[in-house]
Write an enzyme that holds these catalytic residues in place. Structure first.
Site, PDB file in Angstrom:
ATOM      1  N   GLU A 133      -4.298 -10.722   5.934  1.00  0.00           N
ATOM      2  CA  GLU A 133      -4.068 -11.950   6.705  1.00  0.00           C
ATOM      3  C   GLU A 133      -3.694 -11.650   8.153  1.00  0.00           C
ATOM      4  O   GLU A 133      -3.714 -12.551   8.999  1.00  0.00           O
ATOM      5  CB  GLU A 133      -2.991 -12.805   6.022  1.00  0.00           C
TER       6      GLU A 133
ATOM      7  N   CYS B  37       0.037  -5.648  -0.073  1.00  0.00           N
ATOM      8  CA  CYS B  37       1.158  -4.822   0.370  1.00  0.00           C
ATOM      9  C   CYS B  37       2.102  -4.545  -0.796  1.00  0.00           C
ATOM     10  O   CYS B  37       1.712  -3.911  -1.766  1.00  0.00           O
ATOM     11  CB  CYS B  37       1.860  -5.463   1.567  1.00  0.00           C
TER      12      CYS B  37
ATOM     13  N   HIS C 227      -2.192  -5.654   5.250  1.00  0.00           N
ATOM     14  CA  HIS C 227      -2.089  -7.114   5.273  1.00  0.00           C
ATOM     15  C   HIS C 227      -3.414  -7.704   5.772  1.00  0.00           C
ATOM     16  O   HIS C 227      -3.639  -7.764   6.978  1.00  0.00           O
ATOM     17  CB  HIS C 227      -0.952  -7.558   6.197  1.00  0.00           C
TER      18      HIS C 227
END
EC number: 4.3.2.10
Length: 209
Positions: free
Chosen positions: A183, A79, A181
């Site tokens: 994750e 990001c 992102h």
């Protein structure tokens, strides 16, 4: 071992937990000297470009991070951490980035809601070890108001469309960036992190011989 840079601007624990979930040991690094103990680095980031660079400067991270990346060891920006890989960011004026990749970070043009927030598909443009086993048009989770304009189109590995087509994944040599992102983007985000972990383990094995 994968190090996650703690400069006060990222979702550190969520990245660490995602790496652990796919079987890779990670640690949150609180000082530049920790770079000496890892084989790969993830630079997360949330917020504004200038603020991120100021955080890296205050923590005395900039030169050690650039040296680490230029050593050939795997490096991934996430990001805002991807955006600061570039030479210049245009958020609240022009600000110098890390300069590991050539290009600029610019704001989405008028006519679309910012930030771009939510799930969006990513079209893969060329093969990359970072993207192995991830189908083109897989969905990932984005939160950003700016996007990168790479100087070299060969650095763009995948794109997404938010009224304009923008780079979603970039990479050159051992340096990669994901605008989304990973994750927060199961299962394909976890696959990307797993692929990065494998690259780190390969580098560690080669360097130990």
């Amino acid at each position: 071992m994968i190090g996650i840079v703690d400069y006060g601007r990222g979702n550190l624990r969520s990245v660490e937990k995602a790496l652990e979930k796919v079987g890779f040991e990670a640690k949150i690094m609180t000082a530049p000297r920790d770079l000496q103990t890892v084989d790969g680095v993830i630079l997360p980031g949330v917020g504004a470009f200038a603020d991120a660079m100021e955080g890296l400067k205050q923590g005395e991270w900039i030169e050690p991070i650039v040296e680490f990346a230029r050593s050939g060891r795997p490096f991934l920006g996430i990001c805002l951490g991807m955006q600061v890989l570039y030479e210049v960011g245009e958020e609240h004026g022009e600000h110098a980035g890390l300069g590991l990749l050539a290009g600029r970070v610019v704001k989405f043009p008028p006519g679309r809601k910012v930030p771009h927030m939510g799930w969006n598909s990513v079209s893969l443009l060329q093969p990359s070890r970072l993207l192995e086993e991830i189908p083109s048009e897989s969905y990932f989770y984005f939160v950003h108001s700016f996007y990168v304009l790479p100087e070299d189109s060969q650095d763009i590995l995948g794109t997404s469309d938010y009224g304009i087509v923008f780079p979603a994944v970039v990479g050159k040599d051992n340096v990669w960036g994901a605008q989304f992102h990973p994750e927060k983007s199961s299962p394909w985000g976890l696959q990307l992190l797993s692929n990065f972990g494998k690259l780190v383990n390969e580098y560690a094995a080669l360097s130990s011989n």
